[in-house]
Design a protein around this motif. Structure first.
Motif, PDB file in Angstrom:
ATOM      1  N   ASP A  97      11.124   4.903  -8.964  1.00 28.37           N
ATOM      2  CA  ASP A  97      10.628   3.750  -8.889  1.00 28.37           C
ATOM      3  C   ASP A  97       9.708   3.923  -7.665  1.00 28.37           C
ATOM      4  O   ASP A  97       9.450   4.939  -7.211  1.00 28.37           O
ATOM      5  CB  ASP A  97      11.809   2.671  -8.405  1.00 28.37           C
ATOM      6  N   GLY A  98       8.938   2.993  -7.351  1.00 25.95           N
ATOM      7  CA  GLY A  98       8.015   3.065  -6.356  1.00 25.95           C
ATOM      8  C   GLY A  98       6.962   3.898  -6.861  1.00 25.95           C
ATOM      9  O   GLY A  98       6.352   4.195  -7.739  1.00 25.95           O
ATOM     10  N   ILE A  99       6.431   4.746  -5.776  1.00 22.47           N
ATOM     11  CA  ILE A  99       5.343   5.806  -5.468  1.00 22.47           C
ATOM     12  C   ILE A  99       5.518   6.670  -6.711  1.00 22.47           C
ATOM     13  O   ILE A  99       6.709   7.320  -6.621  1.00 22.47           O
ATOM     14  CB  ILE A  99       4.803   6.268  -4.202  1.00 22.47           C
ATOM     15  N   PRO A 100       4.971   7.023  -7.660  1.00 21.65           N
ATOM     16  CA  PRO A 100       5.119   8.393  -8.795  1.00 21.65           C
ATOM     17  C   PRO A 100       4.831   9.516  -7.974  1.00 21.65           C
ATOM     18  O   PRO A 100       3.780   9.894  -7.507  1.00 21.65           O
ATOM     19  CB  PRO A 100       4.049   7.868  -9.658  1.00 21.65           C
ATOM     20  N   LEU A 101       5.945  10.289  -7.832  1.00 24.28           N
ATOM     21  CA  LEU A 101       5.830  11.772  -7.512  1.00 24.28           C
ATOM     22  C   LEU A 101       6.832  12.505  -8.232  1.00 24.28           C
ATOM     23  O   LEU A 101       7.730  11.994  -8.841  1.00 24.28           O
ATOM     24  CB  LEU A 101       6.650  11.790  -6.018  1.00 24.28           C
ATOM     25  N   ARG A 102       6.618  13.885  -8.295  1.00 27.22           N
ATOM     26  CA  ARG A 102       7.374  14.879  -9.084  1.00 27.22           C
ATOM     27  C   ARG A 102       6.995  16.062  -8.603  1.00 27.22           C
ATOM     28  O   ARG A 102       6.085  16.421  -8.093  1.00 27.22           O
ATOM     29  CB  ARG A 102       7.076  14.684 -10.493  1.00 27.22           C
ATOM     30  N   GLY A 103       7.898  16.917  -8.824  1.00 27.98           N
ATOM     31  CA  GLY A 103       7.928  18.482  -8.180  1.00 27.98           C
ATOM     32  C   GLY A 103       8.878  19.198  -8.750  1.00 27.98           C
ATOM     33  O   GLY A 103       9.918  18.619  -9.556  1.00 27.98           O
ATOM     34  N   THR A 104       8.818  20.712  -8.444  1.00 33.86           N
ATOM     35  CA  THR A 104       9.570  21.522  -8.988  1.00 33.86           C
ATOM     36  C   THR A 104       9.698  22.471  -7.930  1.00 33.86           C
ATOM     37  O   THR A 104       8.881  22.953  -7.233  1.00 33.86           O
ATOM     38  CB  THR A 104       8.906  22.319 -10.271  1.00 33.86           C
ATOM     39  N   VAL A 150      -0.174   7.019  -2.915  1.00 31.12           N
ATOM     40  CA  VAL A 150       0.348   7.645  -1.862  1.00 31.12           C
ATOM     41  C   VAL A 150      -0.300   6.694  -0.516  1.00 31.12           C
ATOM     42  O   VAL A 150       0.063   6.227   0.312  1.00 31.12           O
ATOM     43  CB  VAL A 150      -0.088   8.975  -1.505  1.00 31.12           C
ATOM     44  N   HIS A 151      -1.526   6.570  -0.557  1.00 38.28           N
ATOM     45  CA  HIS A 151      -2.448   5.456   0.136  1.00 38.28           C
ATOM     46  C   HIS A 151      -1.947   4.244   0.410  1.00 38.28           C
ATOM     47  O   HIS A 151      -1.867   3.639   1.272  1.00 38.28           O
ATOM     48  CB  HIS A 151      -3.893   5.849   0.322  1.00 38.28           C
ATOM     49  N   GLU A 152      -1.800   3.606  -0.848  1.00 40.72           N
ATOM     50  CA  GLU A 152      -1.259   2.113  -1.050  1.00 40.72           C
ATOM     51  C   GLU A 152       0.116   2.026  -0.546  1.00 40.72           C
ATOM     52  O   GLU A 152       0.234   0.932   0.181  1.00 40.72           O
ATOM     53  CB  GLU A 152      -1.567   1.920  -2.451  1.00 40.72           C
ATOM     54  N   ALA A 153       0.802   2.929  -0.833  1.00 41.98           N
ATOM     55  CA  ALA A 153       2.278   2.822  -0.277  1.00 41.98           C
ATOM     56  C   ALA A 153       2.579   3.165   1.063  1.00 41.98           C
ATOM     57  O   ALA A 153       3.400   2.334   1.851  1.00 41.98           O
ATOM     58  CB  ALA A 153       3.078   3.794  -1.179  1.00 41.98           C
ATOM     59  N   PHE A 154       1.925   4.235   1.807  1.00 42.02           N
ATOM     60  CA  PHE A 154       2.125   4.437   3.117  1.00 42.02           C
ATOM     61  C   PHE A 154       0.815   4.400   4.117  1.00 42.02           C
ATOM     62  O   PHE A 154       1.094   4.523   5.141  1.00 42.02           O
ATOM     63  CB  PHE A 154       2.728   5.899   3.025  1.00 42.02           C
ATOM     64  N   GLY A 155      -0.268   4.152   3.309  1.00 43.86           N
ATOM     65  CA  GLY A 155      -1.244   3.835   4.434  1.00 43.86           C
ATOM     66  C   GLY A 155      -1.812   5.402   4.764  1.00 43.86           C
ATOM     67  O   GLY A 155      -1.593   6.393   4.090  1.00 43.86           O
ATOM     68  N   GLY A 156      -2.407   5.700   6.056  1.00 42.24           N
ATOM     69  CA  GLY A 156      -2.721   6.919   6.371  1.00 42.24           C
ATOM     70  C   GLY A 156      -4.181   7.185   5.667  1.00 42.24           C
ATOM     71  O   GLY A 156      -4.713   6.592   5.181  1.00 42.24           O
ATOM     72  N   PRO A 157      -4.441   8.441   6.193  1.00 45.85           N
ATOM     73  CA  PRO A 157      -5.857   8.958   5.553  1.00 45.85           C
ATOM     74  C   PRO A 157      -6.011   9.114   4.165  1.00 45.85           C
ATOM     75  O   PRO A 157      -5.111   8.984   3.402  1.00 45.85           O
ATOM     76  CB  PRO A 157      -5.741  10.456   6.379  1.00 45.85           C
ATOM     77  N   ARG A 158      -7.172   9.467   3.675  1.00 47.17           N
ATOM     78  CA  ARG A 158      -7.590   9.584   2.302  1.00 47.17           C
ATOM     79  C   ARG A 158      -8.220  10.824   2.271  1.00 47.17           C
ATOM     80  O   ARG A 158      -8.627  11.519   3.296  1.00 47.17           O
ATOM     81  CB  ARG A 158      -8.405   8.420   1.979  1.00 47.17           C
ATOM     82  N   GLY A 159      -8.456  11.416   0.860  1.00 46.28           N
ATOM     83  CA  GLY A 159      -9.254  12.646   0.728  1.00 46.28           C
ATOM     84  C   GLY A 159      -8.710  13.925   1.275  1.00 46.28           C
ATOM     85  O   GLY A 159      -7.499  14.050   1.187  1.00 46.28           O
ATOM     86  N   PHE A 160      -9.643  14.537   1.747  1.00 46.74           N
ATOM     87  CA  PHE A 160      -9.036  15.905   2.474  1.00 46.74           C
ATOM     88  C   PHE A 160      -8.144  15.922   3.358  1.00 46.74           C
ATOM     89  O   PHE A 160      -7.360  16.476   3.668  1.00 46.74           O
ATOM     90  CB  PHE A 160     -10.364  16.561   2.730  1.00 46.74           C
ATOM     91  N   ALA A 161      -8.439  14.598   4.229  1.00 46.82           N
ATOM     92  CA  ALA A 161      -7.432  14.442   5.395  1.00 46.82           C
ATOM     93  C   ALA A 161      -5.905  14.164   4.892  1.00 46.82           C
ATOM     94  O   ALA A 161      -4.957  14.687   5.399  1.00 46.82           O
ATOM     95  CB  ALA A 161      -7.682  13.295   6.223  1.00 46.82           C
ATOM     96  N   GLN A 162      -5.971  13.363   3.730  1.00 47.96           N
ATOM     97  CA  GLN A 162      -4.615  13.233   3.276  1.00 47.96           C
ATOM     98  C   GLN A 162      -4.096  14.601   2.677  1.00 47.96           C
ATOM     99  O   GLN A 162      -2.910  14.566   2.977  1.00 47.96           O
ATOM    100  CB  GLN A 162      -4.797  11.929   2.074  1.00 47.96           C
ATOM    101  N   ALA A 163      -4.850  15.086   1.668  1.00 47.06           N
ATOM    102  CA  ALA A 163      -4.330  16.289   1.139  1.00 47.06           C
ATOM    103  C   ALA A 163      -3.996  17.296   2.257  1.00 47.06           C
ATOM    104  O   ALA A 163      -2.770  18.004   2.258  1.00 47.06           O
ATOM    105  CB  ALA A 163      -5.278  17.075   0.422  1.00 47.06           C
ATOM    106  N   GLY A 164      -4.667  17.135   3.590  1.00 45.22           N
ATOM    107  CA  GLY A 164      -3.987  18.431   4.633  1.00 45.22           C
ATOM    108  C   GLY A 164      -2.780  17.771   5.309  1.00 45.22           C
ATOM    109  O   GLY A 164      -1.883  18.726   5.533  1.00 45.22           O
ATOM    110  N   ALA A 165      -2.648  16.545   5.445  1.00 47.41           N
ATOM    111  CA  ALA A 165      -1.435  16.021   5.889  1.00 47.41           C
ATOM    112  C   ALA A 165      -0.251  16.134   5.148  1.00 47.41           C
ATOM    113  O   ALA A 165       0.898  16.530   5.511  1.00 47.41           O
ATOM    114  CB  ALA A 165      -1.536  14.520   6.308  1.00 47.41           C
ATOM    115  N   ILE A 166      -0.436  16.143   3.997  1.00 47.57           N
ATOM    116  CA  ILE A 166       0.590  16.364   2.745  1.00 47.57           C
ATOM    117  C   ILE A 166       1.036  17.777   2.902  1.00 47.57           C
ATOM    118  O   ILE A 166       2.202  18.242   2.730  1.00 47.57           O
ATOM    119  CB  ILE A 166       0.311  15.782   1.315  1.00 47.57           C
ATOM    120  N   GLU A 167      -0.260  18.637   2.824  1.00 47.09           N
ATOM    121  CA  GLU A 167       0.267  20.093   2.922  1.00 47.09           C
ATOM    122  C   GLU A 167       1.011  20.486   4.200  1.00 47.09           C
ATOM    123  O   GLU A 167       1.870  21.433   4.241  1.00 47.09           O
ATOM    124  CB  GLU A 167      -1.205  20.985   2.925  1.00 47.09           C
ATOM    125  N   ARG A 168       0.588  20.252   5.361  1.00 40.55           N
ATOM    126  CA  ARG A 168       1.330  20.397   6.578  1.00 40.55           C
ATOM    127  C   ARG A 168       2.519  20.091   6.305  1.00 40.55           C
ATOM    128  O   ARG A 168       3.625  20.621   6.973  1.00 40.55           O
ATOM    129  CB  ARG A 168       0.359  19.794   7.705  1.00 40.55           C
TER     130      ARG A 168
END
Length: 150
Positions: free
Chosen positions: A77-84, A108-126
């Motif tokens: 439910d909520g934000i669609p995420l999946r992983g392995t 991700v942006h709609e659910a939690f706000g925060g940056p978009r684009g490369f900044a968002q990808a960088g934040a998730i990676e960190r």
């Protein structure tokens, strides 16, 4: 969907890392933003999550495959995420943990706000890299305290 892949080597046997992945109630100890985690049913977990100032309740499904070395998960439910998570024994006392996370950047942006684009990808990676380091520390400390590893 965007995909993030990371890996980390752990100074512990593959079984120790595998067992830690299944201790759902301990996810708050190594997954940033997870405030509570409770398994329910055979393959489900309920997570209380906080990102920034946004609190969410998320149900996930966890499935094992690959003869005890691959665990997949997805949100129900909520934000669609999946992983392995894939665990690869390097030798009897060392394991490589590989993680793959798939997410929709706009969701991700709609659910939690925060940056978009490369900044968002960088934040998730960190965040994922930090989670992997915390996971490694937890597994290595548990193995060390059990005296099963020099």
């Amino acid at each position: 969907m965007s995909t993030l892949e990371e890996q980390i080597d752990i100074d512990a046997p593959v079984l120790a890392a595998w067992e830690q992945l299944h201790r759902v109630h301990e996810y708050p100890q190594f997954v940033d933003g997870v405030r509570s985690a409770h398994p329910h049913g055979r393959n489900l977990a309920h997570l209380g999550v906080r990102f920034g100032s946004a609190d969410r309740e998320v149900d996930t499904e966890i499935t094992d495959r690959g003869r005890g070395r691959v665990m997949s998960w997805r949100t129900l439910d909520g934000i669609p995420l999946r992983g392995t998570f894939a665990l690869l024994p390097l030798d009897a006392r060392h394991t490589r943990l590989q993680i793959r996370v798939e997410y929709d950047p706009e969701a991700v942006h709609e659910a939690f706000g925060g940056p978009r684009g490369f900044a968002q990808a960088g934040a998730i990676e960190r965040t994922v890299r930090g989670d992997l380091k915390h996971f490694r520390e937890l597994v290595e400390a548990r193995v060390s305290s059990a005296g099963t590893h020099p």
